[in-house]
Design a protein around this motif. Structure first.
Motif, PDB file in Angstrom:
ATOM      1  N   GLY A 290      -3.487  19.630  24.718  1.00 43.01           N
ATOM      2  CA  GLY A 290      -3.555  19.537  22.846  1.00 43.01           C
ATOM      3  C   GLY A 290      -3.041  20.816  21.864  1.00 43.01           C
ATOM      4  O   GLY A 290      -2.901  20.849  21.029  1.00 43.01           O
TER       5      GLY A 290
ATOM      6  N   TRP B 134      -8.637  15.829  18.601  1.00 47.78           N
ATOM      7  CA  TRP B 134      -8.629  15.699  20.413  1.00 47.78           C
ATOM      8  C   TRP B 134      -8.895  15.195  21.268  1.00 47.78           C
ATOM      9  O   TRP B 134      -8.676  14.149  22.244  1.00 47.78           O
ATOM     10  CB  TRP B 134      -7.736  17.015  20.564  1.00 47.78           C
ATOM     11  CG  TRP B 134      -6.198  16.398  21.646  1.00 47.78           C
ATOM     12  CD1 TRP B 134      -6.215  17.101  23.244  1.00 47.78           C
ATOM     13  CD2 TRP B 134      -4.951  16.499  21.878  1.00 47.78           C
ATOM     14  NE1 TRP B 134      -4.692  16.900  23.691  1.00 47.78           N
ATOM     15  CE2 TRP B 134      -4.806  16.408  22.681  1.00 47.78           C
ATOM     16  CE3 TRP B 134      -3.910  15.508  20.575  1.00 47.78           C
ATOM     17  CZ2 TRP B 134      -3.237  16.234  22.818  1.00 47.78           C
ATOM     18  CZ3 TRP B 134      -3.222  14.915  21.126  1.00 47.78           C
ATOM     19  CH2 TRP B 134      -2.113  15.477  21.486  1.00 47.78           C
TER      20      TRP B 134
ATOM     21  N   LEU C 122      -0.649  15.614  12.306  1.00 49.72           N
ATOM     22  CA  LEU C 122      -0.269  14.798  12.994  1.00 49.72           C
ATOM     23  C   LEU C 122      -0.031  14.294  11.648  1.00 49.72           C
ATOM     24  O   LEU C 122       0.138  14.655  10.813  1.00 49.72           O
ATOM     25  CB  LEU C 122      -1.068  13.771  13.380  1.00 49.72           C
ATOM     26  CG  LEU C 122      -1.819  14.076  14.559  1.00 49.72           C
ATOM     27  CD1 LEU C 122      -3.131  12.951  15.302  1.00 49.72           C
ATOM     28  CD2 LEU C 122      -1.562  14.474  16.073  1.00 49.72           C
TER      29      LEU C 122
ATOM     30  N   ILE D 172       0.435  21.692  21.669  1.00 48.35           N
ATOM     31  CA  ILE D 172       0.450  20.576  19.850  1.00 48.35           C
ATOM     32  C   ILE D 172       0.570  21.501  18.883  1.00 48.35           C
ATOM     33  O   ILE D 172       1.024  21.408  18.527  1.00 48.35           O
ATOM     34  CB  ILE D 172       0.324  19.298  20.473  1.00 48.35           C
ATOM     35  CG1 ILE D 172       1.057  18.634  21.677  1.00 48.35           C
ATOM     36  CG2 ILE D 172       1.058  19.045  19.128  1.00 48.35           C
ATOM     37  CD1 ILE D 172       0.145  17.707  22.276  1.00 48.35           C
ATOM     38  N   TYR D 173      -0.669  21.830  18.586  1.00 39.21           N
ATOM     39  CA  TYR D 173      -1.242  22.312  18.002  1.00 39.21           C
ATOM     40  C   TYR D 173      -0.300  24.025  17.519  1.00 39.21           C
ATOM     41  O   TYR D 173      -0.205  24.005  16.498  1.00 39.21           O
ATOM     42  CB  TYR D 173      -2.850  22.457  18.770  1.00 39.21           C
ATOM     43  CG  TYR D 173      -3.552  23.000  16.913  1.00 39.21           C
ATOM     44  CD1 TYR D 173      -3.749  23.449  15.958  1.00 39.21           C
ATOM     45  CD2 TYR D 173      -4.014  25.136  17.210  1.00 39.21           C
ATOM     46  CE1 TYR D 173      -4.182  23.818  14.899  1.00 39.21           C
ATOM     47  CE2 TYR D 173      -4.064  25.727  15.908  1.00 39.21           C
ATOM     48  CZ  TYR D 173      -4.695  25.895  14.845  1.00 39.21           C
ATOM     49  OH  TYR D 173      -5.361  26.035  14.089  1.00 39.21           O
TER      50      TYR D 173
ATOM     51  N   TRP E 137      -9.266  21.083  15.615  1.00 39.73           N
ATOM     52  CA  TRP E 137      -8.405  20.299  16.797  1.00 39.73           C
ATOM     53  C   TRP E 137      -8.782  20.092  17.898  1.00 39.73           C
ATOM     54  O   TRP E 137      -8.569  19.173  17.815  1.00 39.73           O
ATOM     55  CB  TRP E 137      -6.922  21.625  16.736  1.00 39.73           C
ATOM     56  CG  TRP E 137      -6.088  20.952  17.452  1.00 39.73           C
ATOM     57  CD1 TRP E 137      -5.820  21.226  18.844  1.00 39.73           C
ATOM     58  CD2 TRP E 137      -4.751  19.534  17.422  1.00 39.73           C
ATOM     59  NE1 TRP E 137      -5.363  20.671  19.548  1.00 39.73           N
ATOM     60  CE2 TRP E 137      -4.857  19.516  19.000  1.00 39.73           C
ATOM     61  CE3 TRP E 137      -4.343  19.107  16.345  1.00 39.73           C
ATOM     62  CZ2 TRP E 137      -3.272  18.161  18.583  1.00 39.73           C
ATOM     63  CZ3 TRP E 137      -3.587  18.387  16.306  1.00 39.73           C
ATOM     64  CH2 TRP E 137      -3.066  18.327  17.146  1.00 39.73           C
TER      65      TRP E 137
ATOM     66  N   TRP F 293       3.401  23.460  17.075  1.00 34.50           N
ATOM     67  CA  TRP F 293       3.422  22.239  15.596  1.00 34.50           C
ATOM     68  C   TRP F 293       2.603  22.611  14.628  1.00 34.50           C
ATOM     69  O   TRP F 293       2.682  22.459  13.317  1.00 34.50           O
ATOM     70  CB  TRP F 293       3.620  21.054  16.367  1.00 34.50           C
ATOM     71  CG  TRP F 293       4.369  19.400  15.419  1.00 34.50           C
ATOM     72  CD1 TRP F 293       6.482  19.645  14.852  1.00 34.50           C
ATOM     73  CD2 TRP F 293       4.430  19.127  14.457  1.00 34.50           C
ATOM     74  NE1 TRP F 293       5.866  18.417  13.856  1.00 34.50           N
ATOM     75  CE2 TRP F 293       4.464  18.250  13.921  1.00 34.50           C
ATOM     76  CE3 TRP F 293       2.548  18.373  14.040  1.00 34.50           C
ATOM     77  CZ2 TRP F 293       4.079  17.455  12.568  1.00 34.50           C
ATOM     78  CZ3 TRP F 293       2.333  17.416  13.176  1.00 34.50           C
ATOM     79  CH2 TRP F 293       3.254  16.543  12.359  1.00 34.50           C
ATOM     80  N   SER F 294       0.909  21.767  15.081  1.00 35.04           N
ATOM     81  CA  SER F 294      -0.041  21.252  14.684  1.00 35.04           C
ATOM     82  C   SER F 294      -0.487  22.478  13.081  1.00 35.04           C
ATOM     83  O   SER F 294      -0.351  22.668  11.880  1.00 35.04           O
ATOM     84  CB  SER F 294      -0.766  20.874  14.773  1.00 35.04           C
ATOM     85  OG  SER F 294      -0.307  19.733  15.408  1.00 35.04           O
TER      86      SER F 294
END
Length: 471
Positions: free
Chosen positions: A449, A108, A342, A452-453, A104, A456-457
């Motif tokens: 980043g 990113w 994503l 976000i990971y 990731w 969600w990711s």
């Protein structure tokens, strides 16, 4: 944190992904042209001045150091890309070798690299385009040719325009855009050879004295040979865009290595000769701050017509860099979307076999950046993302050789431990030779980043839903 270490199976990378596949239409000449097209661009046509301003004539050493690190990275890419021929580049290799968390961060960072490279090259193209039009008696208003960082500037419209043109070309199809790219690359290389032919007869060795006025430099020192090498590093990478085309290559086991290693050899030799001719023709101080240094050198030599041809070739051929990196960026997005890191709707393939949604999305983002940011800021931050990806590839090369020495390798990097070590150490040293604010921006980018990971990711990843596909 078990999800952090989830790894994709290398064998899975050789199997078809869910959904439509990208069409395999490229062969090694296309890849060689894609690599040369990506590498030869703003770095030599514009950033040679920035590098010379930081290191003086010793920028020659900066070119050699940056070239050495990139050559080692290229060998690592060549081995890994032939083992894992799938869209995604360093992100895909990291996912299979180092785990999802590192993958990731690498992905990113690649998004940062590719987005900012496109923006930086568009700004560099704008400088040559404006100079070319001025030479023809056409003066564009300052407000529409530079961003707000310059007094009187509003937006760099030429930079936005060229991104829109290249995006339209990419949407036509991979093979069509690759063929035109090859033609433009020939024009670009011919122009650089022409510059050398004109500049070399005016060679003055006194221009190389003092050779190293700002010293060699070191990490955390923003002048000298190392600081210039950290910026000029921008001039060499681009071969990694070839690895993103793995899925679209007819014979990846052979053609990827030819494209990656071949383009690096060609460009390193070309760069050193062009840099020597430029410094020999004119004192460094005369062109260090110019947005079009090669054209300026020719004008100061009284070669106005040749300067116009150099500017024209840059205007015509610099878009090959945009094409290569917009191409690569969309494939990075595609790989991450397929893996669920994503939104999967970004992985939609058009009837022409191209990822249209991510291509257009990427173009909008990079056009916005190109319209308002400075070239040196863009190039420096792009380098930070690239250095992170290259270092990860060096680690992947060593780890995979030690963990799985018996796996078939169509291309084997020689002295893998030395190649990997030079790649890793060189990238770390270059990173800490970048401006402190660049390092800070890069840290902020990756903190965002990781948020976000984690939110969600990690839970939407394909391996979270299908753990049987893990390696």
């Amino acid at each position: 944190m078990a999800f952090w270490n989830r790894r994709k199976s290398i064998d899975q990378l050789h199997q078809a992904s869910d959904g439509p596949r990208l069409k395999a239409t490229l062969s090694w000449p296309h890849l060689l042209a894609l690599g040369v097209g990506a590498i030869v661009g703003t770095g030599i046509l514009t950033l040679i001045g920035v590098g010379a301003g930081l290191a003086g004539p010793a920028v020659m050493i900066s070119f050699a150091l940056a070239g050495l690190v990139c050559a080692c990275a290229a060998l690592a890419y060549a081995e890994l890309s032939t083992m894992m021929p799938q869209a995604g580049s360093a992100y895909a290799y990291s996912y299979a070798v180092l785990g999802e968390g590192i993958a990731w961060i690498v992905g990113w960072s690649l998004i940062l690299e590719y987005s900012l490279v496109v923006s930086a090259v568009a700004v560099g193209w704008s400088g040559y385009a404006v100079g070319f039009l001025t030479g023809m008696g056409i003066d564009l208003p300052t407000a529409l040719t530079v961003g707000p960082h310059v007094a009187g500037g509003i937006v760099n419209l030429p930079a936005v325009f060229i991104i829109a043109v290249v995006t339209g070309l990419l949407l036509l199809g991979t093979r069509e855009s690759a063929t035109l790219n090859a033609i433009l690359v020939v024009i670009k290389v011919a122009a650089l050879i022409g510059f050398v032919a004109i500049a070399l007869p005016a060679f003055d060795q006194d221009n190389f004295t003092p050779f190293m006025p700002y010293g060699f430099g070191a990490p955390f020192v923003q002048t000298g040979v190392m600081a210039a090498a950290a910026i000029i590093f921008f001039a060499f990478y681009g071969f990694d865009a070839i690895s993103t085309a793995a899925e679209e290559t007819k014979k990846p086991e052979r053609d990827l290595a030819i494209g990656i290693v071949g383009s690096m050899l060609i460009c390193t030799a070309l760069y050193l000769v062009v840099a020597a001719a430029a410094i020999g023709a004119r004192p460094v101080a005369s062109f260090a701050a110019s947005p079009e240094p090669l054209a300026l050198i020719l004008r100061e030599m009284g070669q106005g017509t040749a300067a116009q041809w150099i500017a024209a070739s840059a205007v015509i051929a610099l878009p090959t860099v945009l094409l290569a990196f917009l191409f690569g960026q969309s494939r990075i997005f595609l790989g991450m979307a397929r893996d669920g890191l994503l939104p999967t709707r970004l992985a939609k393939i058009s009837s022409r076999g191209v990822p249209a949604v991510v291509t257009v999305f990427t173009a909008v983002v990079v056009a916005g950046l190109a319209g308002v940011m400075r070239l040196d800021e863009l190039a420096s931050l792009a380098n930070a993302g690239t250095l992170a990806a290259f270092a990860a590839v060096g680690v992947c090369l060593i780890v995979l050789r030690l963990r799985d020495p018996g796996r078939e390798r169509k291309f084997r990097a020689p002295l893998f431990w030395l190649v990997g070590a030079i790649t890793i150490v060189g990238c770390v040293v270059f990173f800490f030779s970048l401006q402190a604010r660049t390092q800070l921006y890069f840290l902020y980018w990756n903190i965002g980043g990781l948020v976000i990971y984690l939110l969600w990711s990690a839970k939407n990843a394909r391996l979270a839903k299908h753990p049987e596909q893990a390696g």
